[in-house]
Scaffold this motif. Sequence first.
Motif, PDB file in Angstrom:
ATOM      1  N   ARG A  22       1.591   1.809  -3.504  1.00 44.82           N
ATOM      2  CA  ARG A  22       0.409   2.307  -4.226  1.00 44.82           C
ATOM      3  C   ARG A  22       0.194   3.802  -3.979  1.00 44.82           C
ATOM      4  O   ARG A  22      -0.096   4.562  -4.905  1.00 44.82           O
ATOM      5  CB  ARG A  22      -0.830   1.512  -3.823  1.00 44.82           C
ATOM      6  N   LEU A  74       2.387  -2.252 -12.130  1.00 45.15           N
ATOM      7  CA  LEU A  74       2.576  -0.923 -11.536  1.00 45.15           C
ATOM      8  C   LEU A  74       4.041  -0.505 -11.557  1.00 45.15           C
ATOM      9  O   LEU A  74       4.353   0.674 -11.748  1.00 45.15           O
ATOM     10  CB  LEU A  74       2.020  -0.891 -10.111  1.00 45.15           C
ATOM     11  N   ASP A  79       0.824  -1.210   0.000  1.00 40.45           N
ATOM     12  CA  ASP A  79       0.000   0.000   0.000  1.00 40.45           C
ATOM     13  C   ASP A  79       0.856   1.256   0.000  1.00 40.45           C
ATOM     14  O   ASP A  79       0.476   2.266  -0.590  1.00 40.45           O
ATOM     15  CB  ASP A  79      -0.956   0.003   1.185  1.00 40.45           C
TER      16      ASP A  79
END
Length: 182
Positions: free
Chosen positions: A138, A172, A135
């Motif tokens: 992210r 990503l 996270d």
Amino acid sequence: ASHSFLTDVVETRCGTSLLLAVVFHEVASRAGHRFELIGVPGKTLLTLGFGGEVLLFDPSDEGRPLERNEVAELGGPQQPFREGWLRPLERAQVLARILGTLKADYWRSSDYERSLTTIRMLLEIRPDDPREIRDRGRILFMLKRYREAVEAFENYLAFHPYADDAEVVRMLIVEARQGLAQ
């Protein structure tokens, strides 16, 4: 997010089950009662050992007593009851739950800097937590801090190369590297 801030919870008497449980626990403790906090899926409950029995209470439902079978049903069909749910939470676990709630509130409201701050705090408590490492990547990605995002994602994959979301994380990384090249 207002239901996650202690001052708002005390003032409005409305909040997450976690913060209501924390407030109740502190007040009861100061009055000499020995309640414990337990974490079940989606809720924080209070327990009190009494006469060889463990009593359970739901602070988010006006302190209503719960039967053991009601606690077992809280996980729903996806999460069968486990005895570990009835173990008292340690202080670090309570803090991690509070921070996790704040992180989610900040993330939902697109306050990524505050969400990132809560992730940093969570990683102080649990430095190897894969979800928080992922996270963090992210959030850094959303903040266009691509170099740091790639580092976090690579760290995540180094320890969890076969995670369910490993392919998404690899994509990503590719996107973040493209962002660095621009």
